[in-house]
Write an enzyme that holds these catalytic residues in place. Structure first.
Site, short mmCIF file in Angstrom:
data_model
loop_
_atom_site.label_atom_id
_atom_site.label_comp_id
_atom_site.label_asym_id
_atom_site.label_seq_id
_atom_site.Cartn_x
_atom_site.Cartn_y
_atom_site.Cartn_z
N ALA A 280 0.83 -1.21 0.00
CA ALA A 280 0.00 0.00 0.00
C ALA A 280 0.86 1.25 0.00
CB ALA A 280 -0.93 -0.01 1.20
N TYR A 281 1.92 1.23 0.79
CA TYR A 281 2.83 2.37 0.86
C TYR A 281 3.54 2.56 -0.47
CZ TYR A 281 6.75 5.26 2.48
OH TYR A 281 7.69 6.26 2.64
N VAL A 282 4.05 1.48 -1.03
CA VAL A 282 4.76 1.56 -2.31
C VAL A 282 3.82 2.03 -3.42
CG1 VAL A 282 5.80 0.15 -4.13
CG2 VAL A 282 6.63 -0.02 -1.79
#
Length: 246
Positions: A154-156
């Site tokens: 999700a962060y990437v």
């Protein structure tokens, strides 16, 4: 109205945080007047301003939600009113929430993407319209875009979007003498990175780089200083400041 003899002016979003503070202080050392942006913790931003001022620099604090257009328009207005213009915009503001795709909460996904994607987009819109010729816009990605560690999807996803908009904005600003780049830090010893990790995990991250240490906020600030100042022929790029992490 604040006045400054500095010839160049920088706005650092998230400027009261670990990397943000290091960036703000480094740009001030480079001779820029600096606006230290914060979202909620005014006292911490004022600490950064006080540290810059004590070291002989010039700084103010500006507030606002990076994802809110009116907030950021007001923040840019405050910088222009104080210093006469904006030359460098550094988007360090961001949040990192981790977890596997299969169980990741969609509310967390939306919250992170609101700050990391929409926030970067909103600030970039203002920067594209306001940064003066000879200036620089510097966004923040992450080296995990390349290392693709489990738990970071999700962060990437949010940071890959930042890279995409950065590279396109560089081309949209053709003819304006404004560079647009992104910095992709590797594992860096900040509260954002260290939170929730045990000593073994942290040690493993440190050993993963050929330099066998975690990055320091100052290491990342050095890369920003390069892109903000002398690197006029570096444009539309992602600079991975990660100690050689594969």
């Amino acid at each position: 109205m604040t006045t400054s003899t500095a010839s160049r002016v920088a706005l650092v979003t998230g400027g009261s945080g670990g990397i943000g503070r290091a960036v703000a202080e480094r740009l001030a050392q480079d001779g820029l007047a600096v606006a230290v942006h914060y979202a909620g913790n005014r006292a911490r931003a004022e600490e950064v301003v006080a540290a810059i001022t004590a070291a002989g620099g010039t700084a103010i604090a500006v507030a606002g939600d990076v994802a809110e257009e009116n907030d950021m328009r007001a923040a840019f207005d405050a910088v222009e009113n104080a210093f006469g213009g904006v030359d460098v915009v550094v988007n360090t503001a961001g949040i990192m929430l981790l977890g596997p795709v299969a169980t990741f909460g969609l509310d967390d996904l939306d919250r992170m993407h609101r700050t990391n994607i929409r926030g970067t987009f909103v600030v970039s819109q203002q920067a594209a319209a306001r940064v003066r010729a000879g200036g620089a816009i510097i966004n923040f990605s992450t080296s995990v875009v390349r290392t693709q560690l489990p738990g970071y999807a999700a962060y990437v996803a949010s940071k890959a979007a930042v890279e995409g908009m950065t590279l396109i904005l560089a081309r949209e600003l053709r003819g304006k003498d404004i560079t647009v780049n992104a910095v992709g830090p590797g594992p860096t010893a900040t509260p954002l990175f260290l939170d929730g990790k045990d000593e073994t995990t942290i040690a493993n991250f440190a050993k993963a780089t050929p330099l066998e240490r975690l990055g320091a906020p100052g290491d990342i600030a050095e890369a920003v200083s390069f892109l903000a100042g002398p690197a006029r022929w570096v444009n539309g790029q992602v600079l991975y400041a990660n100690g050689g992490l594969a």
